[in-house]
Structure formats: structure tokens, C-alpha cells
Scaffold this motif. Structure first.
Motif, PDB file in Angstrom:
ATOM      1  N   MET A 129       0.840  -1.200   0.000  1.00  0.00           N
ATOM      2  CA  MET A 129       0.000   0.000   0.000  1.00  0.00           C
ATOM      3  C   MET A 129       0.872   1.245   0.000  1.00  0.00           C
ATOM      4  O   MET A 129       1.933   1.263   0.633  1.00  0.00           O
ATOM      5  N   ASN A 130       0.395   2.292  -0.679  1.00  0.00           N
ATOM      6  CA  ASN A 130       1.149   3.529  -0.737  1.00  0.00           C
ATOM      7  C   ASN A 130       0.984   4.305   0.562  1.00  0.00           C
ATOM      8  O   ASN A 130      -0.107   4.401   1.123  1.00  0.00           O
ATOM      9  N   ALA A 131       2.084   4.879   1.054  1.00  0.00           N
ATOM     10  CA  ALA A 131       2.071   5.612   2.319  1.00  0.00           C
ATOM     11  C   ALA A 131       1.199   6.865   2.252  1.00  0.00           C
ATOM     12  O   ALA A 131       0.760   7.375   3.291  1.00  0.00           O
ATOM     13  N   ILE A 132       0.943   7.365   1.047  1.00  0.00           N
ATOM     14  CA  ILE A 132       0.086   8.549   0.912  1.00  0.00           C
ATOM     15  C   ILE A 132      -1.306   8.272   1.478  1.00  0.00           C
ATOM     16  O   ILE A 132      -1.930   9.154   2.081  1.00  0.00           O
ATOM     17  N   VAL A 133      -1.786   7.049   1.299  1.00  0.00           N
ATOM     18  CA  VAL A 133      -3.112   6.696   1.825  1.00  0.00           C
ATOM     19  C   VAL A 133      -3.131   6.827   3.344  1.00  0.00           C
ATOM     20  O   VAL A 133      -4.057   7.418   3.926  1.00  0.00           O
ATOM     21  N   LEU A 134      -2.113   6.279   4.007  1.00  0.00           N
ATOM     22  CA  LEU A 134      -2.026   6.394   5.465  1.00  0.00           C
ATOM     23  C   LEU A 134      -1.992   7.860   5.893  1.00  0.00           C
ATOM     24  O   LEU A 134      -2.664   8.260   6.851  1.00  0.00           O
ATOM     25  N   LEU A 135      -1.201   8.654   5.194  1.00  0.00           N
ATOM     26  CA  LEU A 135      -1.043  10.053   5.545  1.00  0.00           C
ATOM     27  C   LEU A 135      -2.349  10.820   5.401  1.00  0.00           C
ATOM     28  O   LEU A 135      -2.784  11.518   6.334  1.00  0.00           O
ATOM     29  N   VAL A 136      -3.005  10.700   4.262  1.00  0.00           N
ATOM     30  CA  VAL A 136      -4.225  11.463   3.998  1.00  0.00           C
ATOM     31  C   VAL A 136      -5.360  11.036   4.925  1.00  0.00           C
ATOM     32  O   VAL A 136      -6.056  11.883   5.506  1.00  0.00           O
ATOM     33  N   VAL A 137      -5.556   9.732   5.087  1.00  0.00           N
ATOM     34  CA  VAL A 137      -6.622   9.244   5.961  1.00  0.00           C
ATOM     35  C   VAL A 137      -6.366   9.673   7.409  1.00  0.00           C
ATOM     36  O   VAL A 137      -7.276  10.124   8.112  1.00  0.00           O
ATOM     37  N   GLY A 138      -5.133   9.554   7.851  1.00  0.00           N
ATOM     38  CA  GLY A 138      -4.801   9.939   9.220  1.00  0.00           C
ATOM     39  C   GLY A 138      -5.041  11.418   9.477  1.00  0.00           C
ATOM     40  O   GLY A 138      -5.663  11.796  10.481  1.00  0.00           O
ATOM     41  N   LEU A 139      -4.579  12.277   8.585  1.00  0.00           N
ATOM     42  CA  LEU A 139      -4.770  13.714   8.754  1.00  0.00           C
ATOM     43  C   LEU A 139      -6.251  14.095   8.690  1.00  0.00           C
ATOM     44  O   LEU A 139      -6.700  14.996   9.414  1.00  0.00           O
ATOM     45  N   ALA A 140      -7.019  13.402   7.843  1.00  0.00           N
ATOM     46  CA  ALA A 140      -8.455  13.679   7.748  1.00  0.00           C
ATOM     47  C   ALA A 140      -9.161  13.334   9.062  1.00  0.00           C
ATOM     48  O   ALA A 140     -10.048  14.073   9.529  1.00  0.00           O
ATOM     49  N   ILE A 141      -8.773  12.236   9.669  1.00  0.00           N
ATOM     50  CA  ILE A 141      -9.374  11.847  10.957  1.00  0.00           C
ATOM     51  C   ILE A 141      -9.035  12.876  12.030  1.00  0.00           C
ATOM     52  O   ILE A 141      -9.898  13.282  12.821  1.00  0.00           O
ATOM     53  N   PHE A 142      -7.790  13.330  12.070  1.00  0.00           N
ATOM     54  CA  PHE A 142      -7.393  14.330  13.062  1.00  0.00           C
ATOM     55  C   PHE A 142      -8.147  15.639  12.864  1.00  0.00           C
ATOM     56  O   PHE A 142      -8.594  16.271  13.827  1.00  0.00           O
ATOM     57  N   ALA A 143      -8.287  16.056  11.606  1.00  0.00           N
ATOM     58  CA  ALA A 143      -9.004  17.305  11.317  1.00  0.00           C
ATOM     59  C   ALA A 143     -10.463  17.195  11.744  1.00  0.00           C
ATOM     60  O   ALA A 143     -11.020  18.117  12.368  1.00  0.00           O
ATOM     61  N   GLY A 144     -11.091  16.069  11.434  1.00  0.00           N
ATOM     62  CA  GLY A 144     -12.472  15.865  11.851  1.00  0.00           C
ATOM     63  C   GLY A 144     -12.609  15.865  13.359  1.00  0.00           C
ATOM     64  O   GLY A 144     -13.570  16.414  13.911  1.00  0.00           O
ATOM     65  N   GLY A 145     -11.642  15.266  14.042  1.00  0.00           N
ATOM     66  CA  GLY A 145     -11.674  15.246  15.500  1.00  0.00           C
ATOM     67  C   GLY A 145     -11.628  16.637  16.091  1.00  0.00           C
ATOM     68  O   GLY A 145     -12.421  16.977  16.983  1.00  0.00           O
ATOM     69  N   TYR A 146     -10.715  17.478  15.598  1.00  0.00           N
ATOM     70  CA  TYR A 146     -10.581  18.827  16.165  1.00  0.00           C
ATOM     71  C   TYR A 146     -11.786  19.699  15.860  1.00  0.00           C
ATOM     72  O   TYR A 146     -12.328  20.362  16.752  1.00  0.00           O
ATOM     73  N   PHE A 147     -12.224  19.699  14.609  1.00  0.00           N
ATOM     74  CA  PHE A 147     -13.288  20.618  14.209  1.00  0.00           C
ATOM     75  C   PHE A 147     -14.691  20.142  14.589  1.00  0.00           C
ATOM     76  O   PHE A 147     -15.604  20.959  14.699  1.00  0.00           O
ATOM     77  N   VAL A 148     -14.864  18.857  14.804  1.00  0.00           N
ATOM     78  CA  VAL A 148     -16.195  18.337  15.141  1.00  0.00           C
ATOM     79  C   VAL A 148     -16.262  17.911  16.609  1.00  0.00           C
ATOM     80  O   VAL A 148     -16.967  18.515  17.412  1.00  0.00           O
ATOM     81  N   TYR A 149     -15.491  16.874  16.955  1.00  0.00           N
ATOM     82  CA  TYR A 149     -15.595  16.355  18.319  1.00  0.00           C
ATOM     83  C   TYR A 149     -15.004  17.333  19.337  1.00  0.00           C
ATOM     84  O   TYR A 149     -15.565  17.521  20.419  1.00  0.00           O
ATOM     85  N   GLY A 150     -13.895  17.960  18.989  1.00  0.00           N
ATOM     86  CA  GLY A 150     -13.303  18.933  19.899  1.00  0.00           C
ATOM     87  C   GLY A 150     -14.237  20.105  20.161  1.00  0.00           C
ATOM     88  O   GLY A 150     -14.333  20.613  21.280  1.00  0.00           O
ATOM     89  N   ARG A 151     -14.950  20.536  19.135  1.00  0.00           N
ATOM     90  CA  ARG A 151     -15.912  21.632  19.295  1.00  0.00           C
ATOM     91  C   ARG A 151     -17.085  21.190  20.172  1.00  0.00           C
ATOM     92  O   ARG A 151     -17.575  21.957  21.007  1.00  0.00           O
ATOM     93  N   TYR A 152     -17.522  19.955  19.970  1.00  0.00           N
ATOM     94  CA  TYR A 152     -18.621  19.424  20.799  1.00  0.00           C
ATOM     95  C   TYR A 152     -18.209  19.390  22.275  1.00  0.00           C
ATOM     96  O   TYR A 152     -18.981  19.817  23.160  1.00  0.00           O
ATOM     97  N   LEU A 153     -17.015  18.888  22.558  1.00  0.00           N
ATOM     98  CA  LEU A 153     -16.556  18.838  23.943  1.00  0.00           C
ATOM     99  C   LEU A 153     -16.465  20.233  24.546  1.00  0.00           C
ATOM    100  O   LEU A 153     -16.858  20.450  25.705  1.00  0.00           O
ATOM    101  N   SER A 154     -15.960  21.187  23.775  1.00  0.00           N
ATOM    102  CA  SER A 154     -15.768  22.544  24.283  1.00  0.00           C
ATOM    103  C   SER A 154     -17.092  23.249  24.560  1.00  0.00           C
ATOM    104  O   SER A 154     -17.252  23.913  25.591  1.00  0.00           O
TER     105      SER A 154
END
Length: 574
Positions: free
Chosen positions: A1-26
Motif C-alpha cells: 500500500m502507498n504511504a500517501i493513503v495512510l497520511l491522507v486518511v490519518g490527517l483527515a481523521i485528526f481534522a475531523g476530530g478537532y473541528f467536530v468532536y473537539g468543538r462538541y466537547l468545548s
């Protein structure tokens, strides 16, 4: 598997966590209030309590919690395959570490900037608090001693990192003066500081520093360890704005530049992940994935040490309560990104599976060396930078983050000793407390010889102790949420999972230590297990009391509503 997939999926999950779940917690769970007067304002002293720009504070918080652990843990754990490590890092960061780090920062700020040890007395009870301090003391001692050895090893194995590692100190001092005394523009200071730091990296790559066999009558290993503890002791006594904040801030920016270089190299080079997604042929002697994965990757998923930093230094510098989301939750996301980079470097930074298997021939054979080697290869292939320079950049990153964690750890352990002194009715001033910390840590480091190997003596207990402490911190957050009549489940769910896995791992280690006849680690492991169980019982009772007690009645508005109250800072208590 290409490492780009790991990178993009991982960063997308982190971004969703901060902007969605982090906002909900705050907004919905913690209900961060811009009108709340933080301890940085109510107790401002210019030393520990200093209102701080959220970007600068994020830099301090992030680099203090990051250290070498989010590199070491993931780069070791990929021996089970990249998929388990990737899932735990991403899910753990978003739903576990984000709540833990943000919640502990909020909990401390709501209680006059008190540490988690002090908060345990208020919300759990005196007996629980005393046992809590035992766990905290051991954890901080492990971090300080082990990171001194990690830094020493890197300075010896990668001499090109010596100049930038030590040169970062005067750069940080100048940055602190520029920001707080000369009031220069933060962006201009940031650009100048990062440029100076990378100039030092180029200089270090050109002029590596290799110490002679004897320097001032000491071996290089002994000299570096003594120098590191002298630095950490002095740094922990200085006002935070002089060295701690600016050093950590510049290091934080430098890390993101370094991660940017690594991630860009992945995008341009498109390397293949040569390691298996699930390694069914692990080397002999490799422990079981469950529960060891969850304690091998602590920092980078969830870490009790983060609660110590949040409540020990960061809460005392929080300018506005809503800043906690950026400092705490995004701090966790930043560390998750570092752990993601470590996973990619340690799985895609090798040309073949055979080459990867040669490095991962036994458990604990990966770590920082695999990160530096693999990352250097990726940067060389993607950007064309010489392997030596690429390795210098990554080694300097590891040294600087380990050093910031080490000096913050010394400051935090001094706070713990002072708290123990208060319990015993003895006043311990800052200087005496720092001297005690340094003496105890140095004694441990040199307990096995002049090479400092004693610093790793109790390190095998770090993962379990760290995660057990994280579960205890989450229990305090849960009690506060129950008292507020807010939703406690974002704290209770990770609490339950982390406690079960960490406790399971501690029990497994008991058998290992008995088999190895390692009576010291066995005794310490039993102390930690008993203390954790007793504190856990006290915490459950504290939750029951909180459920039956009248609500706190704080009535904090949500984040959006509180923006309208900017400028109003009434002093409030829980």
C-alpha cells in the motif's frame, strides 16, 4: 500500500476530530466560558502564572507533552503491523487523548491552576490523593531519568545534532526577550527564531561535535547526563516566559516544519509501506498485542503525563478558557500527527520487507533509530536532501522534544515534592525542591553505572503507569462533569477502556518480572497496582457522592454565547 493513503486518511481523521468532536466537547460538555477569569489572571506572578498568547502556550504545551515518546512508542509498536498502531493512534487521539488533555486543562483552570494530585484530594479524598501522588511521583521520575538517557544516546550517535540542540537555548532566550520585553510582532519573531534554529541544524550537519574519550574526567555519556540535569534544574527555576515558553514555542513550530518536510516527502516520493498491515510472524519473545499495544503507544494516543503538564504548567498560563480547546485538544492532535509520522517513517522508510524485518528482529528494536533512519530515507527520496542532513533534522527534533519534556518534568516533579511537603507539614521552597528532584533522578540514572543505563531501570513500567494515571485523571474529570450535571460519558468511556488495558498489562508484567526475577520492578509494579486499585475505589465513591450532591450551579454559557462576554472576567469557582 502507498504511504500517501495512510497520511491522507490519518490527517483527515485528526481534522475531523478537532473541528467536530473537539468543538462538541468545548461547547456542550465542558462549556468553556470566555468570561471566566483564569488563574493566569487571578494569580498572575510573572513566574509560573503568566497570561499567554494561545499560540505560544500551545507551543509550550505541545512540545512538553510530545517528547520522544510519540516517536518511540509507535515506532516500536509497528512490529505487530502498521494497522493496529494506526488505528490506536488515530482513534486514541480523537476520542481518548483529546478529552483527557482538554479536560485536565479545564479541570485545573477551574480550580486555581492546581495539579491533578491536588485535585484528587478535593474530588476523591485525602487517602486517594496521597496514593495518587505516589503514582505521579514514579511516573515523572521515569520520564526525567529515561529521557536524559535517550537524549544522551542521540547526542552521541548523531553528533551533528549537538550544535542545534544546545544552540536552541540562546535562541529561545532571545525569543522570550523579543516577545515579552521588546513586544515585537509574534510572526516576525517566529520566522526569525525558526530560521536561526534551522541555520544551527545546517551548522551542526557541517560541524558534528564528537566528544573525546575523557572530558573533565568524565566519559561522554556521563558528561552529557550531568550537563542535561544542570540545564533542566536551572530551566525549571526560571520564570516560564524566560526560557520554557519561548523554547517550547519555537520547538513546536520547528516540529511542524519538520513534519511538513516529512509529509511533503511522502507526497512527492509516494513510497510503499513495506511492513505488513498485520504481522502474524512476529519475532520470538514479542509480547501479545493485547494489552501491550495500548501501553506501548501511550503518548500519541493517550498519556497520563499530559494531564500533569496540563494541570502543572499550561493551566497557569491559559489566557482565556476557550483557548483550552486549541492548547489542549489541538496539542493532542499535534502529538497524534507526530505519531503518524513515526508510523510512516518506520514502515515506509525501508526499501524492502527483508530490510524492515532486519531492523525489527526483536521487540523494542525499533524506536527512535528506526524513525531517524526511515525518515531520513523518505526525505532523501522525496526532496532530494542528503541523508545525513535529513537524519540531523529528525534527530534534532527528537532531542529538542525530549529535552523540553525533561525540563518540564523536573518542574512538575518539584511541584509534587512541594505537595508532599505540605502533606507532611514541611515547607519546601523552589530551590530545595529542584535540588531534591535532580539528586534523586541523577542517583537513579547512575545506579547501574557511569553510562547512565540506570535511567532505563524502571522504564518498563512507564507504559502501564502512564495509562493508569490517565484513567485516574479521567475519573477526576468525570466527577467534575457529574457535579456540573454535564455529560460524563466522553470521559467515562475512555476511562474504562484505558483502565482495563493498563491494569491487564500491569498484571501481565507481574508474571514477567517474577520469571525474570526482577524483584525491584516487581515491587514497584505491585505498589502501582495496589495504589491504582485503591484510588479507583475512592474515585467510584467520589462519583456516587457527586451524583447525589446538589449540582454546582455554575451555569456557564456555551462557547458562542461567551464570546459576547469578552472583556468580562468575573472570578468563578467550581
Amino acid at each position: 500500500m502507498n504511504a500517501i493513503v495512510l497520511l491522507v486518511v490519518g490527517l483527515a481523521i485528526f481534522a475531523g476530530g478537532y473541528f467536530v468532536y473537539g468543538r462538541y466537547l468545548s461547547r456542550r460538555v465542558l462549556q468553556l466560558d470566555r468570561g471566566f477569569a483564569t488563574p493566569a489572571h487571578t494569580q498572575s506572578d510573572g513566574v509560573d502564572f503568566v497570561p499567554t498568547n494561545k499560540f505560544v502556550l500551545w507551543g509550550h504545551h505541545f512540545t512538553s507533552v510530545a517528547g520522544a515518546a510519540p516517536i518511540v512508542g509507535p515506532a516500536v509498536a509497528v512490529i505487530w503491523g502498521w494497522l493496529p498502531a494506526f488505528l490506536w493512534v488515530t482513534i486514541g487521539t480523537v476520542f481518548f487523548a483529546g478529552m483527557h488533555d482538554l479536560g485536565s486543562l479545564w479541570a485545573s483552570a477551574r480550580n486555581d491552576g492546581k495539579s491533578m494530585g491536588s485535585l484528587s484530594e478535593r474530588y476523591i479524598g485525602r487517602r486517594g490523593a496521597n496514593l495518587f501522588l505516589v503514582v505521579i511521583f514514579l511516573l515523572l521520575l521515569m520520564v526525567i531519568a529515561a529521557f536524559a538517557v535517550v537524549i544522551k544516546n542521540l547526542l552521541i550517535s548523531t553528533p551533528s545534532a549537538v550544535i542545534p540542540a544546545w544552540g536552541a537555548i540562546p535562541v529561545a532566550l532571545l525569543v522570550g526577550v523579543a516577545i515579552y520585553r521588546m513586544k515585537w510582532n509574534l510572526i516576525a519573531v517566529t520566522i526569525g527564531g525558526v530560521a536561526a534554529l534551522y541555520s544551527l541544524i545546517l551548522l551542526g550537519d557541517r560541524f558534528p561535535v564528537v566528544l573525546p574519550e575523557q572530558i573533565l574526567g568524565m566519559s561522554p555519556a556521563t558528561f552529557w547526563i550531568i550537563a542535561l540535569f544542570l540545564y533542566a534544574g536551572i530551566a525549571s527555576l526560571l520564570p516560564v516566559w524566560v526560557l520554557l515558553q519561548p523554547r517550547d514555542y519555537i520547538n513546536g513550530v520547528q516540529l511542524f516544519v519538520g513534519l511538513g518536510i516529512l509529509f511533503t516527502s511522502v507526497l512527492l516520493g509516494a513510497p510503499q509501506v513495506v511492513a505488513p498491515a498485520w504481522n502474524s510472524a512476529v519475532p520470538e519473545g514479542t509480547p501479545s498485542l493485547v494489552p501491550l499495544l495500548f501501553v506501548t503507544i501511550a503518548c500519541g494516543a493517550i498519556s497520563g503525563f499530559h494531564g500533569m503538564v496540563s494541570s502543572g504548567t499550561s493551566s497557569k498560563q491559559l489566557d482565556s478558557e476557550p483557548d483550552a480547546r486549541f492548547v489542549g485538544y489541538f496539542g493532542a492532535v499535534g502529538e497524534g500527527m507526530l505519531a503518524l509520522g513515526a508510523i510512516i517513517a518506520a514502515t515506509a522508510g525501508f526499501r524492502t520487507l527483508a530490510e524492515w524485518e532486519e531492523v525489527y528482529s526483536a521487540f523494542n528494536e525499533g524506536g527512535v533509530a528506526a524513525f531517524v533512519q526511515g525518515g531520513g530515507t523518505l526525505v532523501n527520496a522525496g526532496l532530494g536532501l542528503p541523508v545525513s542532513l535529513s537524519s540531523t533534522v529528525l534527530a534534532t527534533m527528537a532531542v529538542l522534544f525530549a529535552a523540553t519534556t525533561m525540563d518540564t518534568g523536573v518542574r512538575l516533579l518539584r511541584f509534587v515534592i512541594q505537595e508532599v511537603g505540605e502533606v507532611a507539614g514541611v515547607k519546601v521552597n523552589n530551590i530545595l525542591g529542584t535540588v531534591l528532584v535532580v539528586v534523586i533522578a541523577v542517583a537513579l540514572v547512575f545506579s547501574q553505572g557511569a553510562d547512565g543505563s540506570g535511567g532505563l531501570t524502571i522504564w518498563p513500567l512507564f507504559g502501564t503507569t502512564n495509562q493508569l494515571l490517565a484513567s485516574l485523571t479521567l475519573s477526576i474529570i468525570a466527577i467534575m462533569l457529574i457535579r456540573k450535571r454535564s455529560n460524563p460519558w466522553p470521559a467515562l468511556i475512555p476511562l474504562g477502556i484505558v483502565f482495563v488495558m493498563a491494569f491487564y498489562a500491569a498484571i501481565v508484567q507481574v508474571g514477567t518480572f517474577v520469571t525474570d526475577q526482577n524483584w525491584l520492578l516487581l515491587a514497584l509494579d505491585l505498589v502501582i497496582i495496589v495504589a491504582t486499585v485503591l484510588v479507583g475505589i475512592e474515585a467510584v465513591q467520589g462519583m456516587r457522592r457527586a451524583k447525589n450532591a446538589p449540582p454546582d450551579g455554575e451555569g456557564h454559557p456555551g462557547e458562542d454565547a461567551s464570546v459576547e462576554e469578552a472583556g468580562s472576567r468575573p472570578t468563578q469557582t467550581p
